[in-house]
Design a protein around this motif. Sequence first.
Motif, PDB file in Angstrom:
ATOM      1  N   VAL A   1       6.488  -4.752  32.190  1.00 15.98           N
ATOM      2  CA  VAL A   1       5.701  -5.909  32.654  1.00 15.98           C
ATOM      3  C   VAL A   1       4.461  -6.043  31.779  1.00 15.98           C
TER       4      VAL A   1
ATOM      5  N   SER B   1       7.657  -5.581  39.907  1.00 16.12           N
ATOM      6  CA  SER B   1       8.888  -5.791  39.141  1.00 16.12           C
ATOM      7  C   SER B   1      10.084  -5.172  39.851  1.00 16.12           C
TER       8      SER B   1
ATOM      9  N   HIS C   1      13.908  -3.832  38.715  1.00 13.70           N
ATOM     10  CA  HIS C   1      14.721  -3.489  37.540  1.00 13.70           C
ATOM     11  C   HIS C   1      16.132  -3.138  37.999  1.00 13.70           C
TER      12      HIS C   1
ATOM     13  N   ILE D   1      15.349  -7.419  34.435  1.00 13.80           N
ATOM     14  CA  ILE D   1      14.044  -7.227  35.075  1.00 13.80           C
ATOM     15  C   ILE D   1      13.474  -8.572  35.506  1.00 13.80           C
TER      16      ILE D   1
ATOM     17  N   TYR E   1       9.875  -9.974  37.076  1.00 14.57           N
ATOM     18  CA  TYR E   1       8.534  -9.429  37.247  1.00 14.57           C
ATOM     19  C   TYR E   1       7.490 -10.497  37.525  1.00 14.57           C
TER      20      TYR E   1
ATOM     21  N   SER F   1       3.198 -10.709  36.941  1.00 16.12           N
ATOM     22  CA  SER F   1       1.996 -10.052  36.423  1.00 16.12           C
ATOM     23  C   SER F   1       0.810 -10.981  36.657  1.00 16.12           C
TER      24      SER F   1
END
Lengths: 883, 332
Positions: free
Chosen positions: A266, A439, A441, A455, A457, A459
């Motif tokens: 991330v 996140s 995965h 993934i 995510y 942020s």
Amino acid sequence: MRKIFNILLIIFVCSDSILAQQTPQDTRVSYRCVNKPLPVVLKELSKETGVNIVFSESKINSTKTVTIGATNELLVDVVKVICEPFKLTYQIIGGNIAIVSQKFEGLNEQFTLSGYLRSKEGGEALPYAAVYLADRSAGVFCNEDGFYALKLKRGNHNVVFSYVGYNEDTLQLFLGRDTTVNMRLGTSNQITEIIVEEDLTRTTERYGETYFSTDRIANAMMFAGEADVLRAINSTSGVSTASDGFGGLSVRGGNYDQNLILYDGVPVQNTGHAFGFISIFNSSIIQDSRLIKGGFPARYGGRLSSILDIKTRDGNNQHYQGELSLSTIASRAVVEGPIIKDKASFLLSYRRTFADPWIKELSRYIIESGDGKGETSYHFSDFNGKLSFWIGRRHQLSFSYYNGGDDLRSDASTDKTSFGARYNSRDINEQKWGNQLASVHLHSQLGKNVFSRLIAYSSKWESDAYFFDRNAVDSAAVVEDIYAADYKVSKLDMQGLRWDLDLQLNRNHLFRFGAGYVKNSFTPGFISITNVNTGPIFPEVITKDEISLLANSNSYGSSELTAYFEEEFNAGQNVLFNLGVHGSQFKYGTTTYTSAQPRASMNINGQKTWFNLSAAMLRQYHQALSDNGLGFPSDQWITASKYILPADGFNANTSLGFLLSKSSSVVIGAYYKSMKNIISLGEGEALQITGGEEWQKLIPRGEGKAYGVEAGFQWSHPKAEFEINATYGKANRQFEDLNNGESYLYKYDRTYMTNTSLSLKTGEKSRMNVFFTYQKGSNVSLPTGGIIVREQNGQKYIYPVFEGKNNYRFPAFIRLDVGFTFNSKSKIGEHRIFVGIYNVLNRKNPVYLDISRNNFDLNVYEINKVSIFPVLPSLSYTLAIGK
Amino acid sequence: MKNKNIVQSSPAFCKKNVIFASSMSTRCKFAIFFMIISMLWSCSEPLQLEYSKEQEWLLECELTPSKRIEAKLVSLGNFNNIESGSIIENAVIDLGTDTDLAFRFQYDARNKIYFIPLETYKIDPSIPYTIKAYRFNGDTAPLEAKTKIPVGQKLVFTSNPKLTDAIVNGTKRKTIQLNLSIPTANKDQGFFRLLAYRKIFKKVDQGGEITFEPTGETELLEFGGNDAEPLAFHQSAMDGAVLFDINRVDKNNFELRFNTASSISEDDHFETIFYTLEALAESSYRYKLAKSKQIKAQLYGNSDPVINYRNMTNGYGYLGACNPVSDSISFE
């Protein structure tokens, strides 16, 4: 135990076929012969087993014979062995064995050895571990999930599994079919006693990459008792900061915002607690990190200068364990364990400063001793959580979460009367910043040679800063009330999805492909208000709420679509190529930018020498608008737009390494990079960002160049490790609208830097670390005089004369740190105490220049150089339970 | 008030600290205190300058055809002392071409300025000039700079000016949009200063017939932006004119907006824009630009410093040149 085969020369010229009934792969045979021609042997084997063996006598060297003795061996193994000296091999076609030339050996004669490498103790993946044949004729590195896939020919192989800080393990196996081997490496006894025998082939920069294992981070010099991955990185060649980690990392003359920092995949925008003195990465949960300064693989994109890829470890899926730590600055706790043994685990960590009550008391005392009132409070904290699930043997699902931030508040005021004059001042400073990362995965082994990583995510980065400053005087001579308020906000919200696919085509070809999409939302804002009243003091405050409304911050949306392919192939003679293209399409409103960035690297890996050459085109869509490049949390992250072009870069890198002995190596290298469309604040501009797009037009853009050479020496011994590196480099910038269009030295052009570290085992349970750094000073703009303007009415003004941007170089940055680590064990667990002295020489290394006007005479300028840390003792205690 | 010129803020740690008391045991208190003291301590100390350009000379001179040649000579002061620096009198300053020094400046003691009387010499736009200012003791190389007089350029309006209502900084104004071209500008002569203004009228009622008569006052029009490349344009803090580099825009079609400085009342009348387009030598453009930014920077606390421009060797300042062309245009 396999029999010993002796093969002698036999001549045959015939063609034949023998009918048989049995399945060749499962058939076993006991057979002996001495000096018989190969055709005869093949016929006898066929007759003995009933398996049809087809061959052409004209293809068989008639001068050689076969001598062999086999008891209950697989027929195919026997055939393989007796054919080898004739440069023949076999293929199974239907129920038959066909003898063919080795040069026609088909793909089915190569098999895949694949699997995961994990730690024996905790079961966590060992990313980038090395898997290679003992004769080093073939090898791969695991991917970030500890998965490897190695294509090998049928036959016996000695496969070495190696990971820094773990016992190396060698597996002898006969590879006759695709095989999965999941290995669990154990930590060595030495490691638990904090003796790290770094694998030199991994710590040296073979691929333009530097690895930082947990132990390397732990053994790097600690700041205030906190092990820190960014400090470990800062001790490598070509990496510098303003001072003591302050202001982010400058890698090979690049801006701090040009580093792509990935935390479990991330992207992270700001990595610093306490203005960068401590990184946000909790060293207790880091599995592995690597810094790429050159030779950027195509799977990475979005930044111009470096990639820092940090992986957190999975929680222990075997048993519960924990860690408690108390240092000069922060306290820390880590808890982990299995949810379902072997199937699922959790890992939780929390860290927080405990110094805030002391800071508050201390600041209150200081302010009150100056006849004022008020206090300062500060704290930071971060939380990490990770859940990992192993689904079958081929899938792993994990959830990662990080939330951390800093909070600084200060409010000091004075109101006093002296000699009939009243003085009133108020100084308010409120700053908050932090990251929130989440996140999911999904890592899957889709086939024998195929690995997939998916993934999703989020942020988030948010920073806001509010300042209010008032100075007023009411006297017979002067009645003046001057106040200023600033408000800065910077938010960056990214939501992305990325998919990576690794395909090991054969032992010489690894193909990677990936695609991603990220949606960005930027909210920059800055407003500055200055007011001068000549009336009586009216001590009102422009509050944060009031000024933030005036900032009228807008959010600006953008999106980026990326795709890459990367081909890593072994061209033989230990020559490895990595070729690829990273493509991106960026959208901001109706503005679209598209780029294709080719990447290429070549590595020649000999037994004792290695050579690397690489080049890469890079593009960056997000940049930080920084005050003089210092890298404060309040810097504005902004996106490419109609008016702000994406930054483009070119990077070339070469290095040459020598293994001087089993325990020492030398690396020398050179780099060159160029940058276009990088941004900066304009001279004299306090860029007001209050919505709309007009402000974007006022941002100067320019170019940059950096080049230099680096050298490093490492020596490792069971009782000591020594490393020294040096960098000689130049970095400059040129903006049409800065420095009168002339080129100037980049702030972090330190020209020459050297770092030396020594880690010495001083006893069975103790170790001493010494770190020394010498760097030429950073560059700042310094006035060399003043133009005194005299108005007709007698009023005078001073305009400082700045000859050139960054025209003054600070004195050299020199720092010596010494630390001692003591380990012990008790029934409770393992204890570790660190005692250290930071900046033993008590050298006042300046960080920045503070050019201010005098409080009482605005026409007098004061210049102070500000250094942060003098000698700083530190102490930390760590208790590991259940390890 | 302490306006920081380099950075937005200094860290919270930047405080010098002293001991405080608490109720903990003395040993524990002292250990923790010592660590925190060190952590919080930051050192701010005056920079001992290793070099200073105090007493260096600064010479400013801009040559304009048909105008008296004037030059200002001062010595630099210390940025920390407003009483430092002085006006240099009785210096020898010469103006000439590369090959033939022709004229020596006289000194006007009342206005503290050097000059060459108009009747003595008028600037010839076709020749390059050199200025030299000699120090008294003669053992130091003179300040020296060169310049060429740019060719005066004519502003071409590619369409009629548009006048619209606008709200600027909360007040009602008029915005004038100009679509312009300077077709004869070239790379070497692409620096300009544009001054636009309007004449103020008053409303006169003459027996029921309303007329507008000029008051003799003028109002400078404020630069109001540009859609293409705003960094090419800079509103001068010295005189309100707009400095721009034609090489950074399309010289055949660029837009400039101006705002009236105040709202236009019904008693006012606005039908013509008067303007002066000055073609500048690059040195004039850069010097004025830097100086203007520096004046503006006084208004802000948080900004990177402005780097001064100079084309003067052995000293500071500039020799510039300017060639103005004035005209007007009316709204339809």
